[in-house]
Motif scaffolding. Structure first.
Motif, PDB file in Angstrom:
ATOM      1  N   SER A 147       0.857  -1.341  -0.078  1.00 30.43           N
ATOM      2  CA  SER A 147       0.151   0.126  -0.026  1.00 30.43           C
ATOM      3  C   SER A 147       0.712   1.333   0.068  1.00 30.43           C
ATOM      4  O   SER A 147       0.256   2.137  -0.038  1.00 30.43           O
ATOM      5  CB  SER A 147      -0.977  -0.188   1.169  1.00 30.43           C
ATOM      6  OG  SER A 147      -0.258   0.109   2.654  1.00 30.43           O
ATOM      7  N   GLN A 148       2.116   1.052   0.243  1.00 33.02           N
ATOM      8  CA  GLN A 148       3.143   2.268   0.172  1.00 33.02           C
ATOM      9  C   GLN A 148       3.842   2.449  -1.321  1.00 33.02           C
ATOM     10  O   GLN A 148       4.585   3.323  -1.325  1.00 33.02           O
ATOM     11  CB  GLN A 148       4.243   2.007   1.082  1.00 33.02           C
ATOM     12  CG  GLN A 148       3.639   2.040   2.659  1.00 33.02           C
ATOM     13  CD  GLN A 148       2.695   2.959   3.123  1.00 33.02           C
ATOM     14  OE1 GLN A 148       3.203   4.167   3.036  1.00 33.02           O
ATOM     15  NE2 GLN A 148       1.710   2.681   3.432  1.00 33.02           N
ATOM     16  N   SER A 193      -6.127   9.981  -4.350  1.00 34.36           N
ATOM     17  CA  SER A 193      -5.386   9.006  -4.777  1.00 34.36           C
ATOM     18  C   SER A 193      -4.065   9.694  -5.274  1.00 34.36           C
ATOM     19  O   SER A 193      -2.913   9.219  -4.984  1.00 34.36           O
ATOM     20  CB  SER A 193      -5.779   7.952  -6.100  1.00 34.36           C
ATOM     21  OG  SER A 193      -6.806   7.403  -5.620  1.00 34.36           O
ATOM     22  N   PHE A 194      -3.937  10.584  -6.236  1.00 33.10           N
ATOM     23  CA  PHE A 194      -2.711  11.374  -6.650  1.00 33.10           C
ATOM     24  C   PHE A 194      -1.980  12.137  -5.445  1.00 33.10           C
ATOM     25  O   PHE A 194      -0.939  12.024  -5.269  1.00 33.10           O
ATOM     26  CB  PHE A 194      -3.276  12.376  -7.629  1.00 33.10           C
ATOM     27  CG  PHE A 194      -3.651  11.976  -8.944  1.00 33.10           C
ATOM     28  CD1 PHE A 194      -2.570  10.923  -9.445  1.00 33.10           C
ATOM     29  CD2 PHE A 194      -4.791  12.177  -9.764  1.00 33.10           C
ATOM     30  CE1 PHE A 194      -2.899  10.361 -10.847  1.00 33.10           C
ATOM     31  CE2 PHE A 194      -4.901  11.690 -10.877  1.00 33.10           C
ATOM     32  CZ  PHE A 194      -4.043  11.024 -11.518  1.00 33.10           C
ATOM     33  N   LYS A 195      -2.980  12.667  -4.441  1.00 34.83           N
ATOM     34  CA  LYS A 195      -2.478  13.181  -2.959  1.00 34.83           C
ATOM     35  C   LYS A 195      -1.655  12.014  -2.408  1.00 34.83           C
ATOM     36  O   LYS A 195      -0.492  12.344  -1.784  1.00 34.83           O
ATOM     37  CB  LYS A 195      -3.584  13.928  -2.310  1.00 34.83           C
ATOM     38  CG  LYS A 195      -4.023  15.172  -2.771  1.00 34.83           C
ATOM     39  CD  LYS A 195      -5.050  15.492  -1.845  1.00 34.83           C
ATOM     40  CE  LYS A 195      -5.272  17.066  -2.057  1.00 34.83           C
ATOM     41  NZ  LYS A 195      -6.560  17.651  -1.233  1.00 34.83           N
ATOM     42  N   ILE A 198       1.615  11.586  -3.831  1.00 39.37           N
ATOM     43  CA  ILE A 198       2.402  12.760  -3.721  1.00 39.37           C
ATOM     44  C   ILE A 198       3.272  12.599  -2.430  1.00 39.37           C
ATOM     45  O   ILE A 198       4.196  12.872  -2.160  1.00 39.37           O
ATOM     46  CB  ILE A 198       1.841  14.021  -3.962  1.00 39.37           C
ATOM     47  CG1 ILE A 198       1.515  14.134  -5.566  1.00 39.37           C
ATOM     48  CG2 ILE A 198       2.558  15.109  -3.573  1.00 39.37           C
ATOM     49  CD1 ILE A 198       0.928  15.432  -5.650  1.00 39.37           C
ATOM     50  N   GLN A 199       2.102  12.131  -1.365  1.00 34.31           N
ATOM     51  CA  GLN A 199       2.745  11.951   0.067  1.00 34.31           C
ATOM     52  C   GLN A 199       3.649  10.871   0.185  1.00 34.31           C
ATOM     53  O   GLN A 199       4.701  11.028   0.638  1.00 34.31           O
ATOM     54  CB  GLN A 199       1.529  11.501   0.871  1.00 34.31           C
ATOM     55  CG  GLN A 199       1.739  11.328   2.294  1.00 34.31           C
ATOM     56  CD  GLN A 199       0.563  10.527   3.039  1.00 34.31           C
ATOM     57  OE1 GLN A 199      -0.368  10.761   2.833  1.00 34.31           O
ATOM     58  NE2 GLN A 199       0.961   9.974   4.089  1.00 34.31           N
ATOM     59  N   LEU A 200       3.662  10.060  -0.901  1.00 34.35           N
ATOM     60  CA  LEU A 200       4.790   8.904  -0.794  1.00 34.35           C
ATOM     61  C   LEU A 200       6.002   9.437  -1.519  1.00 34.35           C
ATOM     62  O   LEU A 200       7.141   8.538  -1.342  1.00 34.35           O
ATOM     63  CB  LEU A 200       4.025   7.583  -0.912  1.00 34.35           C
ATOM     64  CG  LEU A 200       2.951   6.899  -0.370  1.00 34.35           C
ATOM     65  CD1 LEU A 200       2.329   5.805  -1.124  1.00 34.35           C
ATOM     66  CD2 LEU A 200       3.581   6.367   0.916  1.00 34.35           C
TER      67      LEU A 200
END
Length: 256
Positions: A147-148, A193-195, A198-200
């Motif tokens: 999930s990462q 999902s895009f956020k 970006i977080q990852l």
């Protein structure tokens, strides 16, 4: 005589064992060379080394999924539609092989979803909608395992945006192949999902570009402009980042 036979046996064992290890080392070595070329944004050379690695060791999972990735990367740069499709079909083949080698690995499923998605981009309305179902199945498997993985969240974001903005003819095909447009497919879920992607991976130009394009489709011009500026400020990391920056610049001119 007995001593001679023992010595001969030991020499034969060392030779065979050494050859086996040399083969393993050759596959791993070619894979490492492919990684070096990939980091230098030389996708064609990377493809050649991953191909050699897989030929040396047909059970090399890493070589298989990286070869699939390389075929996608090279295909994206090809202007000819037929040539692109051939590369994406090769990517599909090797991603499928990666899944066959290691069904529990996330990267095989990820690049299977990406390869299918790339074929869908150049496909007609009917095939595009039909393939979207396969994309979702594979990216869900990838995320269930890892999930990462920011790339998997990116694929999911594109799936949400694509399915939530189908044309009327595409919606008719969605009724046939999907039982209608999936209720979960929304622009809001695309943004989330895009956020997450970006977080990852905050420095991925493509994540920011696709988020900006999603905001554009939603009429959120201020948020879109912010993301386009982010694209222009970030350093180039991938072979297609230069094209992404040009697209952001062109879209920014229209937005401002």
């Amino acid at each position: 005589m007995k001593h001679f036979i023992v010595v001969l046996f030991l020499m034969l064992f060392i030779t065979v064992n050494g050859s086996l290890h040399a083969g393993d080392s050759g596959s791993a070595g070619d894979c490492a060379k492919g990684d070096t070329a990939y980091k230098k944004l030389d996708n064609k050379t990377a493809l050649e080394f991953y191909q050699k690695a897989l030929e040396t060791d047909p059970k090399n999972y890493e070589a298989a999924w990286k070869l699939a990735r390389a075929y996608v990367d090279v295909g994206e740069q090809l202007p000819d539609k037929k040539e692109r499709r051939l590369h994406y079909e090769k990517a599909y083949e090797y991603a499928g092989k990666a899944v066959e080698i290691n069904p529990g690995g996330s990267k095989g499923h990820l690049f299977l979803s990406i390869a299918i998605g790339r074929v869908a981009l150049d496909a007609g309305a009917k095939e595009k909608v039909r393939l979207s179902k396969e994309v979702k199945v594979e990216v869900d498997k990838a995320l269930a395992i890892d999930s990462q993985d920011d790339s998997a969240w990116h694929v999911l974001g594109r799936w949400h945006r694509t399915l939530s903005s189908l044309s009327w003819i595409e919606k008719k095909f969605a009724n046939i192949f999907l039982g209608g447009v999936p209720k979960e497919a929304t622009m809001e879920n695309a943004v989330e999902s895009f956020k997450k992607a970006i977080q990852l991976n905050q420095t991925s130009i493509n994540h920011h570009l696709e988020l900006a394009k999603t905001y554009d489709k939603m009429g959120e011009k201020t948020l879109a402009v912010q993301e386009y500026h982010e694209v222009l400020e970030l350093p180039i990391k991938d072979a297609d980042d230069e094209d992404h920056k040009k697209e952001a610049e062109e879209r920014l001119k229209k937005s401002e």
